[in-house]
Design an enzyme around this catalytic site. Structure first.
Site, PDB file in Angstrom:
ATOM      1  N   PRO A 216       7.279  25.063   2.312  1.00 45.29           N
ATOM      2  CG  PRO A 216       9.508  25.480   2.734  1.00 45.29           C
ATOM      3  CD  PRO A 216       7.993  25.433   3.269  1.00 45.29           C
ATOM      4  CD  GLU A 217       2.920  21.258  -0.501  1.00 48.21           C
ATOM      5  OE1 GLU A 217       2.819  20.145  -0.940  1.00 48.21           O
ATOM      6  OE2 GLU A 217       2.007  21.960  -0.277  1.00 48.21           O
TER       7      GLU A 217
ATOM      8  NE  ARG B 265       4.353  32.642  11.109  1.00 47.09           N
ATOM      9  CZ  ARG B 265       3.392  32.050  10.914  1.00 47.09           C
ATOM     10  NH1 ARG B 265       2.833  32.045   9.613  1.00 47.09           N
ATOM     11  NH2 ARG B 265       2.725  31.517  11.531  1.00 47.09           N
TER      12      ARG B 265
ATOM     13  CE  LYS C  68       5.946  18.496   3.763  1.00 47.02           C
ATOM     14  NZ  LYS C  68       4.834  19.219   4.505  1.00 47.02           N
TER      15      LYS C  68
ATOM     16  NE  ARG D 241      -2.541  23.889   5.934  1.00 45.60           N
ATOM     17  CZ  ARG D 241      -1.327  23.155   5.339  1.00 45.60           C
ATOM     18  NH1 ARG D 241      -1.078  22.187   6.101  1.00 45.60           N
ATOM     19  NH2 ARG D 241      -0.744  23.537   4.527  1.00 45.60           N
TER      20      ARG D 241
ATOM     21  NE  ARG E  25      -5.651   5.587   9.601  1.00 44.09           N
ATOM     22  CZ  ARG E  25      -4.518   6.083   9.894  1.00 44.09           C
ATOM     23  NH1 ARG E  25      -3.243   5.198   9.596  1.00 44.09           N
ATOM     24  NH2 ARG E  25      -4.209   7.290  10.389  1.00 44.09           N
TER      25      ARG E  25
END
Ligand code: ZN
Length: 264
Positions: free
Chosen positions: A2-3, A107, A54, A254, A148
């Site tokens: 979930p974001e 999980r 979150k 990912r 960065r």
């Protein structure tokens, strides 16, 4: 996972279901799920449910707050039927009227922390800007991205820069900005940074309106799916609207999706 839009949808649901309810008991069925620093305390009534990044924060009328992070697969399901069970129930919050909040988590990475109202949560203290607030603006983001060298996609996932974004929304935002996810952050122009800020707010608002994105197992508190998965333009897509095949690569372990023609 979930974001922000999924967590916000859950919070909106909780605010319509559990306000004013008295918490009478919190049960843990899998060790490590509930971290309770105030075991024998009166939890009071639910006053307000808030979000930071979150994190879900349930504030009560007593000197306590309940901080929940769903991590990979955590779900909060509001249930009035006392016979109804959920398959991966790890903990439950019981209310005095017989209703309850089930914490279901396949999980088992999710956590519930019960702490004093003013007790600081170190991970929350370190969170970056709330993307839907004025904290996230082009000046702020330029400063964060200065010097960065990391790819922009990785830095947008960094919760200590912007809180609440995950892989799905970062990829959608970069697609709409026509920016290659691999682009080195310090090479972005101010115009591109302005675009990222603008699209972040737009994409998140659209997703909240559609009750979030259900790819695998996210559910609202009413156990309903979100609908934003039907509006995704690049995540797990095969073809861009320009006709080019969407490319899928691995970044930091990912799947990353982008259009090699549209995104530079
Ligand atoms: Zn394209």
């Amino acid at each position: 996972m979930p974001e922000l839009p999924e967590v916000q949808t859950i919070i909106n649901g909780l605010n319509s279901k559990i306000i004013e309810k008295k918490i009478c008991r919190i049960a843990e069925y899998r060790k490590g799920t509930v971290e309770n620093s105030l075991p024998n305390m009166d939890y009071g009534k639910v006053k307000l449910v808030e979000r930071r990044g979150k994190y879900i924060i349930i504030k009560t009328t007593a000197d306590c707050k309940i901080v929940i992070h769903l991590r990979m697969t955590g779900k909060l399901i509001f249930e009035v039927d006392s016979d109804k069970q959920s398959k991966y129930c790890r903990a439950e919050i019981f209310f005095s009227d017989g209703s309850r909040l089930i914490f279901d988590d396949v999980r088992t990475f999710g956590k519930i922390q019960i702490m004093k109202k003013n007790q600081a949560v170190p991970a929350i203290e370190e969170l970056g800007a709330e993307p839907l607030s004025d904290q996230l603006n082009p000046e702020f983001l330029s400063k964060q991205l200065k010097n960065r060298k990391a790819p922009i996609r990785n830095l947008l996932l960094n919760q200590n820069i912007i809180a609440g974004l995950g892989n799905i929304y970062v990829l959608e935002i970069l697609y709409r900005c026509k920016i290659d996810p691999r682009k080195q952050a310090d090479r972005l122009s101010l115009k591109q940074i302005e675009k990222i800020v603008g699209q972040t707010k737009i994409v998140l608002k659209e997703a909240i309106e559609k009750n979030g994105t259900t790819i695998s197992d996210y559910r609202s508190v009413e156990d309903q799916s979100g609908q934003f998965q039907n509006f995704l333009r690049v995540y797990q897509k095969k073809k861009c609207k320009c006709g080019t095949e969407i490319k899928r690569i691995k970044m930091a372990g990912r799947s990353t999706y982008f259009c090699p023609s549209c995104q530079q």
